[in-house]
Write a protein that holds these residues in place. Structure first.
Motif, short mmCIF file in Angstrom:
data_model
loop_
_atom_site.label_atom_id
_atom_site.label_comp_id
_atom_site.label_asym_id
_atom_site.label_seq_id
_atom_site.Cartn_x
_atom_site.Cartn_y
_atom_site.Cartn_z
N ASP A 119 0.82 -1.21 0.00
CA ASP A 119 0.00 0.00 0.00
C ASP A 119 0.85 1.26 0.00
OD1 ASP A 119 -2.34 -1.53 0.17
OD2 ASP A 119 -2.23 -1.58 2.36
N THR A 120 0.24 2.35 -0.41
CA THR A 120 0.83 3.67 -0.21
C THR A 120 0.67 4.03 1.27
OG1 THR A 120 0.35 4.41 -2.45
CG2 THR A 120 0.69 6.12 -0.77
N PRO A 121 1.76 4.34 1.98
CA PRO A 121 1.63 4.66 3.41
C PRO A 121 0.87 5.96 3.64
CG PRO A 121 3.92 4.16 2.81
CD PRO A 121 3.15 4.34 1.53
N MET A 122 0.32 6.09 4.83
CA MET A 122 -0.22 7.38 5.26
C MET A 122 0.93 8.37 5.41
SD MET A 122 -3.49 7.82 5.65
CE MET A 122 -3.70 9.13 6.86
N ILE A 123 0.75 9.57 4.90
CA ILE A 123 1.77 10.59 5.07
C ILE A 123 1.43 11.42 6.31
CG2 ILE A 123 2.23 10.66 2.59
CD1 ILE A 123 0.78 13.33 2.50
N PRO A 124 2.42 12.09 6.91
CA PRO A 124 2.11 12.94 8.08
C PRO A 124 1.16 14.07 7.69
CG PRO A 124 4.48 12.58 7.85
CD PRO A 124 3.84 12.08 6.59
N ARG A 136 -5.93 3.33 1.99
CA ARG A 136 -6.86 2.22 2.18
C ARG A 136 -7.33 1.61 0.87
NH1 ARG A 136 -12.45 4.14 4.31
NH2 ARG A 136 -12.43 4.81 2.12
N ASP A 137 -7.64 2.46 -0.13
CA ASP A 137 -8.30 1.99 -1.35
C ASP A 137 -7.47 2.16 -2.62
OD1 ASP A 137 -10.54 1.46 0.23
OD2 ASP A 137 -11.36 3.46 -0.10
N SER A 138 -6.26 2.71 -2.50
CA SER A 138 -5.38 2.92 -3.66
C SER A 138 -6.02 3.85 -4.69
CB SER A 138 -5.01 1.58 -4.31
OG SER A 138 -4.41 0.72 -3.37
N VAL A 139 -6.57 4.97 -4.20
CA VAL A 139 -7.12 6.00 -5.08
C VAL A 139 -6.34 7.28 -4.83
CG1 VAL A 139 -9.18 7.27 -5.77
CG2 VAL A 139 -9.40 4.93 -4.91
N PRO A 140 -5.39 7.62 -5.71
CA PRO A 140 -4.58 8.82 -5.49
C PRO A 140 -5.42 10.10 -5.44
CG PRO A 140 -3.59 7.41 -7.16
CD PRO A 140 -4.97 6.87 -6.90
N LEU A 141 -4.89 11.09 -4.77
CA LEU A 141 -5.56 12.39 -4.66
C LEU A 141 -5.82 12.99 -6.04
CD1 LEU A 141 -6.38 15.02 -3.06
CD2 LEU A 141 -3.96 15.67 -3.22
N PHE A 168 8.12 8.17 5.72
CA PHE A 168 7.97 9.40 4.94
C PHE A 168 9.35 9.94 4.57
CE2 PHE A 168 7.48 14.05 4.67
CZ PHE A 168 6.50 14.12 3.69
N ILE A 169 9.59 10.10 3.28
CA ILE A 169 10.84 10.66 2.78
C ILE A 169 10.51 11.68 1.70
CG2 ILE A 169 12.14 8.54 3.27
CD1 ILE A 169 12.00 7.96 0.22
N PHE A 170 11.57 12.24 1.10
CA PHE A 170 11.42 13.21 0.03
C PHE A 170 12.52 12.90 -0.97
CE2 PHE A 170 11.97 18.01 -1.06
CZ PHE A 170 11.20 17.86 -2.19
N SER A 171 12.16 12.31 -2.11
CA SER A 171 13.18 11.83 -3.03
C SER A 171 12.59 11.63 -4.41
CB SER A 171 13.76 10.50 -2.51
OG SER A 171 14.80 10.03 -3.34
N ARG A 172 13.45 11.43 -5.40
CA ARG A 172 12.99 11.19 -6.76
C ARG A 172 12.34 9.81 -6.89
NH1 ARG A 172 17.28 14.65 -7.14
NH2 ARG A 172 17.24 16.20 -8.80
N TRP A 173 11.54 9.69 -7.95
CA TRP A 173 10.83 8.43 -8.21
C TRP A 173 11.82 7.36 -8.65
CZ3 TRP A 173 8.84 5.85 -12.93
CH2 TRP A 173 7.87 4.89 -12.65
N PRO A 174 11.82 6.19 -7.98
CA PRO A 174 12.79 5.15 -8.32
C PRO A 174 12.28 4.11 -9.29
CG PRO A 174 11.71 4.57 -6.29
CD PRO A 174 11.06 5.85 -6.77
N GLY A 175 11.11 4.33 -9.88
CA GLY A 175 10.50 3.34 -10.75
C GLY A 175 9.30 2.71 -10.09
N LEU A 176 8.71 1.73 -10.78
CA LEU A 176 7.53 1.05 -10.23
C LEU A 176 7.81 0.55 -8.82
CD1 LEU A 176 6.24 -1.03 -13.28
CD2 LEU A 176 5.17 0.97 -12.25
N GLY A 177 6.84 0.71 -7.95
CA GLY A 177 7.02 0.40 -6.54
C GLY A 177 7.36 1.63 -5.72
N GLY A 178 7.62 2.74 -6.39
CA GLY A 178 7.98 3.97 -5.69
C GLY A 178 6.86 4.53 -4.84
N HIS A 179 5.63 4.06 -5.06
CA HIS A 179 4.50 4.54 -4.25
C HIS A 179 4.66 4.17 -2.78
CE1 HIS A 179 3.40 0.35 -5.07
NE2 HIS A 179 2.64 0.41 -3.99
N ARG A 180 5.50 3.17 -2.48
CA ARG A 180 5.70 2.78 -1.08
C ARG A 180 6.58 3.77 -0.33
NH1 ARG A 180 6.83 -2.79 -3.55
NH2 ARG A 180 8.96 -2.00 -3.63
N TYR A 181 7.17 4.73 -1.06
CA TYR A 181 8.15 5.63 -0.45
C TYR A 181 7.78 7.09 -0.71
CZ TYR A 181 10.41 1.15 -1.43
OH TYR A 181 10.69 -0.19 -1.56
#
Length: 884
Positions: A190-195, A505-510, A377-390
């Motif tokens: 899942d995409t984690p909750m952000i602060p 929860r539902d994988s629906v981006p903002l 929670f970090i702040f970084s460039r997209w590392p490819g597929l799976g980057g949604h976890r970070y």
């Protein structure tokens, strides 16, 4: 030395045996009715370890049928049919999958992919090519996982696969985008909750600030009543001048600039501001660093040798020491809230083929945050597929230009196709560009308005003395536009945080492309610069500068079927059609669907983003709807164990009555105020008759009401209510709840106010009746109007127009005629100047302008023009020139 336990996720990579179908040299895993894993290996050495991308293959087994012969395999689920003829490797004539709608994928076939995300926009001025996403116009996409590394004993290792090994994931979700993302996160995480604090306003500048200067910047926001949540400390926080390298990498505080870093961070926290430090780790650790001696000893290096410790993402011993000696002590001792991982160097580790250090840093930094029940929670460039976890993503060093700005809404929305929903862009641009005080002020204001309606709103600038983005450095309408956008962003936090929960929860981006929820509307694929913003809103930011003759910015907008209300003006729009919008610098095109419910923080006077004591509840009548407000402590991971609060808000529309009900809060009520005051704003509403309020069965006195007839807005102020009670507000009107009045006259008068025209012409036009059916009255004025002014008047009066759309580098010209007027025609012409200046080559057609049509003019050999004729009064042209 191994990694710490918190650096190792809890994987579940082995699929249920009942989901697996074996054939000669092939293994097929049915992960979902529309998601299939395909492996080929001539030695049948298949992979069960988690890959960098796929961690959770143990999914509920869907129903499926298998037919096998000596030569063939056929697998049928409820949604697809796989056919495979045994042989040496997957080939296009032996492997195919047919979807339920009859669409067939052949192995190796390319699809018209709808795009995903990208690593960075560094050095790109304008649109950049996006990597593939999980969806296509054909209804399928294939993710090749063959070359990704796998986890072994907690860290990354090579696959022991043969040369002919393949590992593919087939996604056959058609236009069911939400289901596709849900399946994707089922197997990848899942995409984690952000602060919660990350959703406020950020200030960032690459500048060698002292802590006193940075404190002054933060105080400047407070002095001008501008809320701020995050202050970024760029790379000059650490020692730059040293005898070992160019200074980009550093781990020791620059005591000249930051004599008391812990005290400074404490002061930020006391003022409800969080902070981050910028990292460029590529040069490793050298002997001038405070942490060198202990780290070198751990790595088996004699500190007396002053041998540098090289950065090595492949070595778990180095990465463990990296956190134990460099990262965690600064968090623990100075209270740094998160890290900006500004990796710009090599994309593959020489020590381990296939390992991208950016991915390693994102992965481990995110997990390291969880060691004290913090969110990853970090702040970084997209590392490819799976980057949604970070989360969250840094899109890179943006060029200061309108072209670069225009690309960011497209990038943000399209990244939903890979579940990468938390971009942070350089709002206002990072570097370059031409800094003209007037034009730059307009660009900065428009960019900040987009920032208010983007995932993360981070103002940023490079080390340039001529580029100062402190909002109070700008005068008049620019400052007003900046201040309004920043305050609005702060108010939106309750809505944004609920959308963060929905994404988790539902994988629906903002932020999502328009085709996500209207996949059958062709127009939805031709609106790359507008997007859904949460569940209730559509945003179409102004991304072009104001015209010199109209003094207004123009943009085209397409709205899906239904009824829509301008969130700020209350104007009513019928959906399923286009319109041209003209706006001054304060105009932000945001549309709320009928029934929309948008919770806002009523207090924007401080930096505090905590669960509010007072809320503004924006509601749009006209349809029934339900919205569940989500709240927790905003920072910890305890929400996983139910430590959160939900409040269900409903709206019911009876045609001439709108009833809003705020249900009792449920959950860990100690996380929210005992009582809340509500101000309910009915937007786009007809003049009200009566309003009543009650708590449970008990009537409540309404404190105040106000009706703004110009904006069709009715506000109801209520006393403090116990959050465990049910609050009901009922609004009665004489006719229909929605005010569907025609505002054409208002728009024409607004055009007159802003257009450069002789005063005598303006005076005469103000006396006109603005007849929309017969436009002959306009003829006398056209000779003094410029082409852009004529266009503005015709589009406003007729609702018919056209626009040139840059669709990720491909050119389109769209035309529309929502009212179906027969007196408006078009002519499309394409020609090749290399043949003859006036010799037509390519397509040409004419006709009455339809409700919607588009012309694909992305042919480098042709110039193309669409001319729209408004009766016999005027011709307006839109040209897409050929490439030079």
């Amino acid at each position: 030395m191994e990694l710490q336990p918190h650096h190792v996720p809890e994987f579940d990579p082995v699929a249920d045996e009942d989901a697996i179908v074996r054939a000669p040299n092939c293994r097929v895993t049915i992960l979902a009715p529309r998601l299939v894993r395909l492996e080929y290996d001539s030695e049948e050495s298949f992979e069960d370890r988690p890959s960098q991308l796929v961690w959770y293959r143990n999914q509920p087994v869907p129903e499926f049928d298998v037919e096998r012969t000596e030569t063939d395999l056929r697998i049928e689920t409820a949604e697809l049919t796989l056919q495979y003829e045994f042989g040496e490797g997957f080939t296009d004539d032996r492997l195919s999958i047919e979807l339920a709608d009859g669409t067939v994928w052949q192995y190796g076939e390319d699809e018209s992919n709808l795009g995903g995300a990208l690593r960075t926009v560094d050095m790109v001025d304008g649109a950049a090519e996006l990597e593939d996403g999980l969806f296509s116009r054909e209804g399928w996409a294939v993710v090749d996982d063959t070359d990704r590394l796998v986890f072994e004993d907690g860290w990354i290792a090579q696959r022991d696969a043969g040369d002919d090994y393949e590992d593919l994931y087939f996604f056959g979700y058609g236009t069911d985008f939400e289901a596709g993302l849900d399946a994707y996160t089922d197997i990848t995480g899942d995409t984690p909750m952000i602060p919660r604090w990350a959703l406020g306003n950020w200030w960032s500048r690459y500048w060698d600030y002292t802590q006193a200067e940075l404190r002054e910047r933060v105080e400047g926001f407070a002095d001008h009543d501008l809320p701020l949540s995050v202050a970024v400390i760029d790379m000059d926080w650490h020692v730059i001048d040293n005898p070992h390298h160019d200074g980009w990498t550093g781990w020791s505080w620059n005591e000249e600039y930051f004599p008391d870093p812990g005290g400074f961070v404490d002061w930020l926290h006391d003022n409800d501001v969080r902070t981050t430090l910028n990292l460029h780790p590529a040069d490793g650790v050298h002997p001038h660093e405070d942490q060198y001696e202990a780290f070198a000893a751990d790595m088996g290096i004699d500190p007396a040798s002053e041998e540098p410790i090289p950065f090595d993402a492949a070595d778990p011993a180095f990465m463990r020491g990296y956190f134990e000696h460099l990262i965690d002590p600064i968090e623990d001792e100075e209270g740094i809230d998160f890290w900006w991982i500004d990796w710009q160097q090599w994309e593959e580790s020489p020590e381990l083929e296939g390992l991208d250090p950016l991915w390693a840093l994102n992965h481990l930094h995110a997990l390291d945050r969880t060691r004290d029940d913090k969110r990853p929670f970090i702040f970084s460039r997209w590392p490819g597929l799976g980057g949604h976890r970070y989360p969250i993503g840094f899109s890179g060093d943006t060029i200061i230009s309108w072209d670069s700005f225009r690309f960011q809404p497209t990038l943000t929305a399209t990244s939903a196709n890979v579940e990468y929903g938390w971009w942070s862009h350089d709002i206002g641009g990072h570097m370059g560009g031409t800094i003209d005080p007037v034009d730059f002020g307009e660009l900065y204001a428009r960019w900040t308005q987009f920032g208010a309606f983007s995932p993360i709103n981070r103002i940023h600038t490079t080390k340039s003395a001529s580029t100062d983005k402190r909002p109070w450095q700008f005068d008049g309408e620019v400052f007003d536009a900046l201040a309004d956008a920043l305050r609005l962003r702060h108010a939106l936090v309750p809505y944004l945080y609920t959308m963060a929960w929905r994404d988790h929860r539902d994988s629906v981006p903002l932020v999502r492309p328009m085709y996500f929820h209207t996949p059958d509307a062709e127009a939805a694929y031709e609106t790359p610069h507008q997007y859904y913003f949460g569940s209730e809103l559509v945003v179409a930011p102004h991304t072009r500068e104001r015209d010199d003759d109209t003094n207004l910015a123009r943009r085209s907008v397409w709205l899906p079927d239904g009824e829509w209300i301008d969130l700020f003006t209350g104007e009513h729009f019928e959906g399923g059609r286009w319109h041209a919008r003209y706006g001054d610098l304060g105009d932000i095109p945001v549309y709320a669907r009928a029934g929309a419910i948008v919770p806002l923080d009523a207090d924007v006077s401080s930096n505090d983003v905590a669960n509010p004591d007072a809320m503004r509840l924006v509601v749009v009548p006209g349809a029934d709807n339900e919205f569940t407000l989500y709240e927790d402590d905003g920072v910890s991971r305890e929400y996983r164990d139910g430590e959160h609060v939900t409040t269900t808000i409903t709206q019911h529309d009876d045609g001439d009555r709108s009833t809003v009900e705020i249900g009792p809060a449920e959950g860990a009520l100690d996380l929210v105020p005992d009582k809340r005051t509500y101000s309910i704003e009915f937007r786009g509403v007809a003049e009200p008759g009566t309003v009543e309020a009650s708590i449970g069965e008990q009537s409540v006195e309404v404190l105040a009401t106000e009706y703004d007839a110009d904006r069709d807005r009715f506000t109801v102020d209520l006393p403090a209510v116990d959050v465990s009670e049910r609050l009901t507000v009922t609004l009665d009107v004489d006719d229909a709840t929605l005010a569907r009045r025609d505002r054409t006259d208002e728009h024409v008068e607004r055009l007159l106010r802003y257009c450069k025209l002789p005063a005598s012409v303006k005076d005469q036009l103000l006396e006109e009746s603005y007849d929309r059916a017969e436009l002959g009255w306009l003829a006398d004025y056209l000779q003094v109007m410029s082409a852009s002014q004529q266009r503005a008047f015709f589009e406003t009066l007729t609702g018919a127009g056209m626009d040139r759309i840059d669709h990720d580098g491909d050119e389109r010209i769209v035309v529309w005629n929502g009212d179906g007027r027969s007196d408006i025609s078009y002519r499309y012409t394409a020609w090749d100047y290399d043949i003859h200046p006036f010799e037509q080559s390519g397509e040409s057609e004419t006709g009455v302008v339809p409700a919607f049509d588009l012309f694909d003019v992305d042919d480098p050999d042709l110039d193309a023009t669409v001319a729209m004729q408004y009766g016999d009064l005027a011709t307006i042209e839109q040209t897409a020139p050929a490439d030079d």
